[in-house]
Motif scaffolding. Structure first.
Motif, PDB file in Angstrom:
ATOM      1  N   SER A  94       0.903  -1.095   0.144  1.00 19.13           N
ATOM      2  CA  SER A  94       0.052   0.046   0.067  1.00 19.13           C
ATOM      3  C   SER A  94       0.835   1.385  -0.003  1.00 19.13           C
ATOM      4  O   SER A  94       0.320   2.255  -0.062  1.00 19.13           O
ATOM      5  N   THR A  95       2.154   1.046   0.083  1.00 22.25           N
ATOM      6  CA  THR A  95       3.063   2.312   0.097  1.00 22.25           C
ATOM      7  C   THR A  95       4.008   2.310  -0.930  1.00 22.25           C
ATOM      8  O   THR A  95       3.936   2.967  -1.798  1.00 22.25           O
ATOM      9  N   VAL A  96       5.036   1.413  -0.564  1.00 25.88           N
ATOM     10  CA  VAL A  96       5.998   1.058  -1.546  1.00 25.88           C
ATOM     11  C   VAL A  96       5.697   0.623  -2.988  1.00 25.88           C
ATOM     12  O   VAL A  96       5.885   1.025  -3.918  1.00 25.88           O
ATOM     13  N   GLY A  97       4.600  -0.110  -2.805  1.00 29.95           N
ATOM     14  CA  GLY A  97       3.923  -0.746  -3.998  1.00 29.95           C
ATOM     15  C   GLY A  97       3.374   0.256  -4.770  1.00 29.95           C
ATOM     16  O   GLY A  97       3.356   0.221  -5.953  1.00 29.95           O
ATOM     17  N   VAL A  98       2.490   1.238  -3.935  1.00 32.34           N
ATOM     18  CA  VAL A  98       1.849   2.095  -4.625  1.00 32.34           C
ATOM     19  C   VAL A  98       2.825   3.175  -5.349  1.00 32.34           C
ATOM     20  O   VAL A  98       2.621   3.738  -6.615  1.00 32.34           O
ATOM     21  N   ALA A  99       3.846   3.552  -4.854  1.00 32.52           N
ATOM     22  CA  ALA A  99       4.911   4.225  -5.521  1.00 32.52           C
ATOM     23  C   ALA A  99       5.397   3.690  -6.704  1.00 32.52           C
ATOM     24  O   ALA A  99       5.692   4.335  -7.736  1.00 32.52           O
ATOM     25  N   VAL A 100       5.684   2.250  -6.779  1.00 31.50           N
ATOM     26  CA  VAL A 100       6.411   1.969  -7.743  1.00 31.50           C
ATOM     27  C   VAL A 100       5.435   1.591  -8.870  1.00 31.50           C
ATOM     28  O   VAL A 100       5.631   1.980  -9.914  1.00 31.50           O
ATOM     29  N   SER A 101       4.194   1.494  -8.696  1.00 32.70           N
ATOM     30  CA  SER A 101       3.267   1.524  -9.530  1.00 32.70           C
ATOM     31  C   SER A 101       2.879   2.799 -10.137  1.00 32.70           C
ATOM     32  O   SER A 101       2.859   3.036 -11.603  1.00 32.70           O
ATOM     33  N   ILE A 102       2.908   3.815  -9.375  1.00 29.98           N
ATOM     34  CA  ILE A 102       2.801   5.188 -10.153  1.00 29.98           C
ATOM     35  C   ILE A 102       4.021   5.368 -11.075  1.00 29.98           C
ATOM     36  O   ILE A 102       3.764   6.100 -12.425  1.00 29.98           O
ATOM     37  N   LEU A 103       5.113   5.464 -10.547  1.00 25.42           N
ATOM     38  CA  LEU A 103       6.395   5.577 -11.518  1.00 25.42           C
ATOM     39  C   LEU A 103       6.380   4.800 -12.777  1.00 25.42           C
ATOM     40  O   LEU A 103       6.505   5.485 -14.060  1.00 25.42           O
ATOM     41  N   VAL A 104       5.864   3.397 -12.658  1.00 28.46           N
ATOM     42  CA  VAL A 104       6.167   2.844 -13.849  1.00 28.46           C
ATOM     43  C   VAL A 104       4.977   3.114 -14.759  1.00 28.46           C
ATOM     44  O   VAL A 104       5.138   3.294 -16.153  1.00 28.46           O
ATOM     45  N   VAL A 105       3.746   3.299 -14.518  1.00 26.42           N
ATOM     46  CA  VAL A 105       2.680   3.730 -15.406  1.00 26.42           C
ATOM     47  C   VAL A 105       2.900   4.883 -15.824  1.00 26.42           C
ATOM     48  O   VAL A 105       2.648   5.462 -16.907  1.00 26.42           O
ATOM     49  N   GLY A 106       3.221   5.833 -14.988  1.00 25.25           N
ATOM     50  CA  GLY A 106       3.671   7.201 -15.324  1.00 25.25           C
ATOM     51  C   GLY A 106       4.793   7.275 -16.506  1.00 25.25           C
ATOM     52  O   GLY A 106       4.578   7.938 -17.502  1.00 25.25           O
ATOM     53  N   VAL A 107       5.787   6.738 -16.407  1.00 25.78           N
ATOM     54  CA  VAL A 107       6.668   6.637 -17.506  1.00 25.78           C
ATOM     55  C   VAL A 107       6.354   6.015 -18.859  1.00 25.78           C
ATOM     56  O   VAL A 107       6.488   6.719 -19.845  1.00 25.78           O
ATOM     57  N   VAL A 108       5.604   4.887 -18.710  1.00 23.22           N
ATOM     58  CA  VAL A 108       4.911   4.170 -20.021  1.00 23.22           C
ATOM     59  C   VAL A 108       4.035   5.192 -20.416  1.00 23.22           C
ATOM     60  O   VAL A 108       4.096   5.389 -21.860  1.00 23.22           O
ATOM     61  N   LEU A 111       5.732   7.903 -22.164  1.00 27.64           N
ATOM     62  CA  LEU A 111       6.658   7.702 -23.393  1.00 27.64           C
ATOM     63  C   LEU A 111       5.565   7.150 -24.439  1.00 27.64           C
ATOM     64  O   LEU A 111       6.043   7.616 -25.742  1.00 27.64           O
ATOM     65  N   LEU A 112       4.492   6.512 -24.417  1.00 31.31           N
ATOM     66  CA  LEU A 112       3.843   5.810 -25.539  1.00 31.31           C
ATOM     67  C   LEU A 112       2.657   6.772 -25.822  1.00 31.31           C
ATOM     68  O   LEU A 112       2.227   6.829 -26.955  1.00 31.31           O
ATOM     69  N   LEU A 113       2.045   7.455 -25.043  1.00 32.91           N
ATOM     70  CA  LEU A 113       0.930   8.434 -25.340  1.00 32.91           C
ATOM     71  C   LEU A 113       1.238   9.868 -25.361  1.00 32.91           C
ATOM     72  O   LEU A 113       0.420  10.625 -25.835  1.00 32.91           O
ATOM     73  N   GLY A 114       2.632  10.255 -25.134  1.00 27.94           N
ATOM     74  CA  GLY A 114       2.924  11.703 -25.208  1.00 27.94           C
ATOM     75  C   GLY A 114       2.194  12.480 -24.283  1.00 27.94           C
ATOM     76  O   GLY A 114       2.335  13.587 -24.542  1.00 27.94           O
ATOM     77  N   LEU A 115       1.866  11.974 -23.105  1.00 30.26           N
ATOM     78  CA  LEU A 115       1.220  12.904 -22.160  1.00 30.26           C
ATOM     79  C   LEU A 115       2.393  13.595 -21.113  1.00 30.26           C
ATOM     80  O   LEU A 115       3.455  13.132 -21.195  1.00 30.26           O
ATOM     81  N   ASP A 116       2.128  14.754 -20.913  1.00 24.37           N
ATOM     82  CA  ASP A 116       2.986  15.512 -19.722  1.00 24.37           C
ATOM     83  C   ASP A 116       3.013  14.804 -18.625  1.00 24.37           C
ATOM     84  O   ASP A 116       2.299  13.986 -18.162  1.00 24.37           O
ATOM     85  N   TRP A 117       4.142  14.986 -17.885  1.00 24.39           N
ATOM     86  CA  TRP A 117       4.225  14.381 -16.626  1.00 24.39           C
ATOM     87  C   TRP A 117       3.470  14.416 -15.694  1.00 24.39           C
ATOM     88  O   TRP A 117       3.169  13.317 -14.781  1.00 24.39           O
ATOM     89  N   ARG A 118       2.779  15.390 -15.367  1.00 30.33           N
ATOM     90  CA  ARG A 118       1.936  15.662 -14.448  1.00 30.33           C
ATOM     91  C   ARG A 118       0.731  14.399 -14.810  1.00 30.33           C
ATOM     92  O   ARG A 118       0.222  13.867 -13.728  1.00 30.33           O
ATOM     93  N   LEU A 119       0.265  14.854 -15.871  1.00 29.76           N
ATOM     94  CA  LEU A 119      -0.911  13.831 -16.290  1.00 29.76           C
ATOM     95  C   LEU A 119      -0.719  12.390 -16.293  1.00 29.76           C
ATOM     96  O   LEU A 119      -1.302  11.609 -15.887  1.00 29.76           O
ATOM     97  N   ALA A 120       0.550  11.986 -16.867  1.00 31.40           N
ATOM     98  CA  ALA A 120       0.991  10.666 -16.788  1.00 31.40           C
ATOM     99  C   ALA A 120       1.151  10.112 -15.495  1.00 31.40           C
ATOM    100  O   ALA A 120       0.661   8.920 -15.366  1.00 31.40           O
ATOM    101  N   LEU A 121       1.562  10.953 -14.602  1.00 29.80           N
ATOM    102  CA  LEU A 121       1.744  10.349 -13.300  1.00 29.80           C
ATOM    103  C   LEU A 121       0.336  10.369 -12.452  1.00 29.80           C
ATOM    104  O   LEU A 121       0.095   9.662 -11.553  1.00 29.80           O
ATOM    105  N   LEU A 122      -0.557  10.962 -12.910  1.00 34.75           N
ATOM    106  CA  LEU A 122      -2.103  11.010 -12.362  1.00 34.75           C
ATOM    107  C   LEU A 122      -2.585   9.766 -13.089  1.00 34.75           C
ATOM    108  O   LEU A 122      -3.523   9.200 -12.225  1.00 34.75           O
TER     109      LEU A 122
END
Length: 501
Positions: A94-108, A111-122
């Motif tokens: 619920s903490t470390v796993g959430v942080a990892v999930s946010i970062l991985v999804v945000g990066v993908v 890179l693939l959809l061309g969204l800005d970092w704020r929206l991608a991390l959202l």
């Protein structure tokens, strides 16, 4: 006469009854009931009956109210004896796993959809929360080891708290004065710590008061318990802490206390949670605009695959490093991270704050939840069998509002004797159940009978077992041991270890 109110009540009652009936059909078809509720909301919305609803702020408020009830019921029904061993892993997810999930999804997504970092991390933050209602409703129909079930249920009850905080921080970024990263980390830590403390205080207070209060009606006890969970949320929010975590902690403490009319309390909370789920899912289906969903399919599929194949497995692997979790269990935990109404509710936060691109985020999350809930929930049972993490001899609890069981502080358990179980051929007295637990009825070939000590169990039998609260865990361990080793369970432990030496 109030014709407007009469029509609203007519429509509301009809929707409620249809939704209740949909539970039976969705269960029979193997389709998650939340999808039926979402479809019902879409059907009465602008694309169906023409009811137009676009109040995002009201949806967010009502969604939070529904989540309070759903999380409270999850805490009330959680057993501390099974929750305690997995609390560390669930907290890590619920903490470390959430942080990892946010970062991985945000990066993908970036890179693939061309969204800005704020929206991608959202995107990553909104989708990092597993849904309590989906998890509770799905897992309780499966026969899985208590450790896996407890981990997933505890994670879904805990992870809403940090995810809500992170979604709010990302939604307000650029709107309010920016703070250094260490300040945000301390803020999250404060909200979680104080939220947990508020939950402990509310739970202890509720337990003390309800044990000593002589309320004039048994029906007041369930209302009082729900009142304490809502009080915990409100107190946490007033202190700028995590109200959702406070609700879950309060629910766990009250649910594991020896309160008067405990079965009535659990039954009331279960019914209230169903009502909250129905209302929430129908409302979310009503809010969505089907005409916009076509454009959201590609972003939803890309984000969902990134979440399912990369973010979730990696977050589970990182979170499980300090714990002894086998690869098969990790794979099942990765696949069973169900998303439901919670991500859709969270998507209304940036929408209500008018974050650029929030409308596309909401549509993508809605489509993703529909597709991947259908995919994951329908494949959980085959995945568990393929990974060999099933527990066919696990007893399932049956909640009954019966006075004798209440006075005995006992639970009624149901146990099936599946093919391959070594319970087949064992006599009832060879189960060696502890004092306080007894096989009261055997259902065989459609007929029931009261067993005697020399009754031999057969494959396909269904056993009803009464166990007091003090010996329930010991009785379940004993049944698991006999299921694995049969009569030799006297010399072999629960997990099959040889204890003769």
């Amino acid at each position: 006469m109030t014709p407007g109110l009469d029509v609203a009540l007519l429509v509301g009652a009809a929707v409620l009854l249809v939704a209740v009936g949909a539970v039976r059909f969705s269960t029979r078809l193997g389709v998650p009931s939340l999808l039926a509720y979402l479809a019902l909301g879409v059907a009465i919305g602008e694309a169906g009956l023409g009811i137009r609803f676009d109040d995002v702020e009201l949806t967010r408020v009502l969604g939070f109210c529904a989540l309070i009830v759903i999380i409270a019921e999850g805490g009330l029904s959680a057993r501390w004896s099974t929750l305690r061993p997995v609390l560390g892993l669930a907290t890590a997810l619920s903490t470390v796993g959430v942080a990892v999930s946010i970062l991985v999804v945000g990066v993908v997504v970036h890179l693939l959809l061309g969204l800005d970092w704020r929206l991608a991390l959202l995107y990553g933050a909104v989708l990092s929360s597993t849904d309590a209602a989906a998890v509770f409703a799905t897992l309780r129909r499966l026969r899985l080891p208590p450790r896996l079930v407890a981990t997933l249920e505890a994670e879904s009850g805990i992870n809403d708290a940090p995810v809500v905080i992170l979604v709010l921080l990302l939604s307000r970024a650029g709107v309010e004065a920016a703070h250094p990263w260490w300040y945000e980390v301390l803020l999250v830590g404060y909200e979680l710590g104080v939220g947990a403390a508020v939950g402990v205080a509310a739970g202890i207070t509720g337990r003390y008061v309800l044990r000593r209060a002589a309320l004039p009606s048994a029906g007041l006890y369930p209302i009082a318990v729900v009142g304490f969970t809502v009080l915990a949320y409100a107190a946490g929010s007033v202190l700028h802490a995590s109200g959702f975590l406070a609700v879950y902690v309060t629910g766990v403490l009250l649910g594991n206390a020896r309160l008067p009319h405990r079965q009535a309390i659990l039954g009331f909370a279960d019914g209230l949670a169903w009502l909250a789920q129905i209302g929430l899912f129908v409302l979310l289906g009503l809010l969505v605009s089907p005409s916009r969903l076509d454009a959201a399919v590609l972003p939803a599929v890309v984000t969902g695959l990134a979440l399912l194949l990369l973010a979730r497995p990696l977050s589970v692997a990182v979170s499980a490093l300090p714990f002894r979790i086998g690869l098969r269990e990790q794979l099942f935990l990765s696949w069973a991270g169900l998303r439901g109404a919670v991500p859709i509710v969270l998507a209304t936060i940036p929408l209500s704050l008018r974050v650029p691109g929030a409308d596309r985020l909401f549509d993508a999350v809605f489509v993703l939840v529909v597709i991947f809930t259908l995919l994951q929930a329908g494949t959980l049972a085959p995945a568990a069998r393929r990974l060999r993490v099933t527990a066919p001899a696990e007893a399932a609890e049956i909640l009954l509002e019966t006075a004798p069981l209440e006075r005995m502080r006992a639970d009624l358990l149901q146990l099936e004797v599946p093919p391959g179980s070594r319970l087949g051929g064992v006599h009832v007295d060879e189960l060696r159940l502890p004092v306080g637990a007894s096989v009261t009825l055997v259902l065989r070939d459609g007929a029931g009978f009261v067993p005697g000590p020399d009754t031999r169990l057969k494959v396909g039998d269904s056993l009803l077992i009464v166990a007091t609260a003090e010996v329930r865990d010991e009785a379940e361990r004993r049944l698991r041991a006999v299921s694995r080793r049969g009569r030799l369970a006297r010399w072999f432990g629960e997990y099959g270890e040889d204890r003769t030496g």
